[in-house]
Design an enzyme around this catalytic site. Structure first.
Site, PDB file in Angstrom:
ATOM      1  N   HIS A   1     -26.358 -58.742  14.460  1.00  0.00           N
ATOM      2  CA  HIS A   1     -26.779 -57.915  13.323  1.00  0.00           C
ATOM      3  C   HIS A   1     -27.647 -58.812  12.446  1.00  0.00           C
ATOM      4  CE1 HIS A   1     -23.829 -54.674  14.174  1.00  0.00           C
ATOM      5  NE2 HIS A   1     -23.125 -55.670  14.696  1.00  0.00           N
ATOM      6  N   LEU A   2     -28.954 -58.537  12.432  1.00  0.00           N
ATOM      7  CA  LEU A   2     -29.841 -59.380  11.618  1.00  0.00           C
ATOM      8  C   LEU A   2     -30.183 -58.716  10.286  1.00  0.00           C
ATOM      9  CD1 LEU A   2     -32.200 -61.204  14.133  1.00  0.00           C
ATOM     10  CD2 LEU A   2     -29.859 -61.709  13.459  1.00  0.00           C
TER      11      LEU A   2
ATOM     12  N   ASN B   1     -27.718 -50.884  12.713  1.00  0.00           N
ATOM     13  CA  ASN B   1     -26.993 -50.408  11.511  1.00  0.00           C
ATOM     14  C   ASN B   1     -27.505 -51.094  10.244  1.00  0.00           C
ATOM     15  OD1 ASN B   1     -25.803 -52.861  12.290  1.00  0.00           O
ATOM     16  ND2 ASN B   1     -23.769 -52.297  11.554  1.00  0.00           N
TER      17      ASN B   1
ATOM     18  N   HIS C   1     -19.599 -48.945  20.611  1.00  0.00           N
ATOM     19  CA  HIS C   1     -18.520 -49.591  19.865  1.00  0.00           C
ATOM     20  C   HIS C   1     -17.329 -48.659  20.075  1.00  0.00           C
ATOM     21  CE1 HIS C   1     -16.860 -51.566  16.009  1.00  0.00           C
ATOM     22  NE2 HIS C   1     -15.912 -50.755  16.471  1.00  0.00           N
TER      23      HIS C   1
ATOM     24  N   HIS D   1     -18.095 -55.691  22.542  1.00  0.00           N
ATOM     25  CA  HIS D   1     -16.929 -56.450  22.042  1.00  0.00           C
ATOM     26  C   HIS D   1     -15.563 -55.901  22.475  1.00  0.00           C
ATOM     27  CE1 HIS D   1     -17.459 -53.269  19.128  1.00  0.00           C
ATOM     28  NE2 HIS D   1     -18.336 -53.927  18.383  1.00  0.00           N
TER      29      HIS D   1
ATOM     30  N   ASN E   1     -14.125 -56.052  13.206  1.00  0.00           N
ATOM     31  CA  ASN E   1     -13.857 -54.864  14.024  1.00  0.00           C
ATOM     32  C   ASN E   1     -14.561 -54.991  15.372  1.00  0.00           C
ATOM     33  OD1 ASN E   1     -12.469 -53.599  11.964  1.00  0.00           O
ATOM     34  ND2 ASN E   1     -14.316 -52.601  11.163  1.00  0.00           N
TER      35      ASN E   1
ATOM     36  N   ASP F   1     -21.605 -60.717  18.479  1.00  0.00           N
ATOM     37  CA  ASP F   1     -21.429 -59.738  17.405  1.00  0.00           C
ATOM     38  C   ASP F   1     -21.625 -60.438  16.047  1.00  0.00           C
ATOM     39  OD1 ASP F   1     -21.005 -57.430  15.989  1.00  0.00           O
ATOM     40  OD2 ASP F   1     -18.847 -57.357  16.299  1.00  0.00           O
TER      41      ASP F   1
HETATM   42  O1  DOR Z   1     -16.847 -56.413  12.248  1.00  0.00           O
HETATM   43  C1  DOR Z   1     -17.867 -55.800  12.499  1.00  0.00           C
HETATM   44  N1  DOR Z   1     -18.940 -55.891  11.681  1.00  0.00           N
HETATM   45  N2  DOR Z   1     -17.900 -55.009  13.572  1.00  0.00           N
HETATM   46  C2  DOR Z   1     -18.931 -54.185  13.815  1.00  0.00           C
HETATM   47  O2  DOR Z   1     -18.929 -53.510  14.815  1.00  0.00           O
HETATM   48  C3  DOR Z   1     -20.056 -54.092  12.854  1.00  0.00           C
HETATM   49  C4  DOR Z   1     -20.198 -55.343  12.100  1.00  0.00           C
HETATM   50  C5  DOR Z   1     -21.161 -55.263  10.946  1.00  0.00           C
HETATM   51  O3  DOR Z   1     -22.235 -54.675  11.110  1.00  0.00           O
HETATM   52  O4  DOR Z   1     -20.855 -55.828   9.898  1.00  0.00           O
END
Ligand code: DOR
Length: 429
Positions: A62-63, A94, A179, A232, A278, A305
């Protein structure tokens, strides 16, 4: 420009190569692999005593760009990737706004070229705004260059939408990445449901929430005959469901994170928000099943992740902290320390799961060391001892569950398209 990597132990999972030799890089690609190469005018990189591998590919990061740059952006996130030995990362949609159309995809690809120091691949959303109601512009995004489609961050509970998404994405030969956690069962929980959650009085996210979602997602992939990739994986039930599905010939692949492979829910006893994620860290029986699943090929890839948050967002009471933490800069050290140095995985297996397999799943040219391939190469020292210190991270996410741990193994040099972009821990661009 010519670069000659000399005398390293070359490990190439694509053809099970494990040999001491040299690699010549010319014009961004691998020009020659052999013994005692002598090339006039080449810059020499002495790799004696080190391991030379295909550049690592992290298929799940997630950048945070666009819109959430206080947590991370392409410049900081790809530098963190380079520091960790990754030459390619694929980022999840996201963001704010959600990456659910081709304009945003094209913009991010461009930003990757101007701001990024490693190869940036984009994953587009399956549903518009990640709302799970209407399909996003999947065809347009694939044409614009996304490598996969995903509503990661939460489970896509709409079976109708996932079915249509799989049918559509499958026509293009791209995977849907899920997910897989049943929202109704999981969404109110803070950690794995079990003895520790009962003791701490925290509502849990039960492993059966993952099992149910994985079963459903696999059934839809089987029915549509489309590729699905489970992100994950953290429960033993999910591992078994994926194992059986693979035996039936379902086009399912799966990834597991360094933290789920090495940590248990026991860590939560400190209420340290760095452990909140998560799906959650689970009990030891689940961890054991994940390692076995990785070993026997049920789980294909190791993905971080990498989910950085701003320091102040995580620096709150456990309940209120967002889930996720930085993973790019600790991944290799954690995997080598926890799985290779303990004899659970061979070095070739580690490298395969961090480069060759994820590259294959995403349909990339990289992940291999062969003449003509892009010169994306990582040089690692499997014995290098170091202590995790989040403040020194390139990522903006300064929380890690591995803070203060002593690790054995690190990437010392990262080469992207023939250029050295990280050396001895320092990103050069
Ligand atoms: O812990 C998590 N954080 N699990 C995810 O699937 C999304 C991620 C996030 O975008 O912060």
């Amino acid at each position: 420009m010519k670069l000659l990597i000399k005398g390293g132990r070359i490990i190439n999972p694509a053809d099970n190569m494990d040999t001491v030799g040299d690699i010549l890089i010319e014009d961004g690609r691998i020009a020659e692999i052999g013994q005692n190469l002598a090339i006039d005018g080449a810059e020499i990189l002495d790799a004696a005593g080190l391991v030379v591998t295909p550049g690592f590919v992290d298929m799940h990061v997630h950048l945070r760009e666009p819109g959430l740059e206080a947590k991370e952006d392409i410049a900081s996130g790809t530098r963190a990737a380079a520091a960790g030995g990754f030459t390619t990362v694929a980022c999840m949609p996201n963001t704010k706004p959600v990456v659910d159309n081709s304009i945003l995809v094209s913009g991010l690809i461009q930003r990757g070229q101007t701001e990024g120091v490693v190869n940036l691949k984009i994953i587009g959303a399956l549903s518009k705004g990640l709302e799970g109601k209407e399909l996003a512009e999947i065809g347009d995004m694939i044409q614009a260059g996304v490598v996969a489609i995903s509503d990661d961050g939460g489970h896509l509970d709409s079976t109708r939408l996932l079915k249509t998404g799989l049918e559509y994405t499958g026509m293009f030969g791209r995977p849907v990445i899920t997910h897989s956690e049943d929202e109704e069962l999981a969404s109110e929980g803070f950690m794995h449901e079990g003895e520790v959650s009962a003791m701490l009085g925290l509502k849990g996210r039960p492993s059966v929430a993952e099992d149910i979602a994985v079963a459903k997602d696999i059934m839809l992939a089987e029915y549509t005959n489309s590729p699905i990739h489970i992100a994950h994986v953290s429960s033993k039930g999910a591992v078994e469901l994926i194992r059986q599905a693979k035996q039936r010939g379902v086009k399912v692949t799966a990834e597991v994170t360094p933290h789920h492979l090495t940590l248990t829910d026991d860590e939560l006893k400190t209420f340290n928000t760095a452990f909140k994620v998560n799906p959650p860290l689970r009990s030891a029986d689940h961890v054991e099943a994940l390692v076995a699943g990785l070993k026997d090929g049920t789980l294909d890839a190791i993905a971080t992740d990498h989910a950085p948050h701003a320091f102040e967002e995580k620096d709150v009471e456990f309940r209120y902290a967002p889930s996720g933490f930085a993973g790019l800069e600790t991944a290799l050290g954690v995997v080598l320390t926890g799985l290779y140095h303990t004899g659970k995985l061979t070095l070739l297996e580690v490298i395969e799961k961090m480069s060759y397999r994820p590259a294959k799943i995403l349909g990339l040219e990289s992940g291999v060391l062969k003449v003509g391939a892009p010169a994306d190469i990582t040089i690692i020292d499997t014995e290098y001892q170091w202590t995790v210190d989040c403040i020194k991270f390139y990522t903006r996410g300064k929380h890690s569950p591995f803070e203060g741990r002593n690790l054995r193994g690190k990437s010392l040099i990262t080469i992207v398209n023939g250029s050295i972009i990280m050396q001895n821990g320092e990103v050069l661009k």
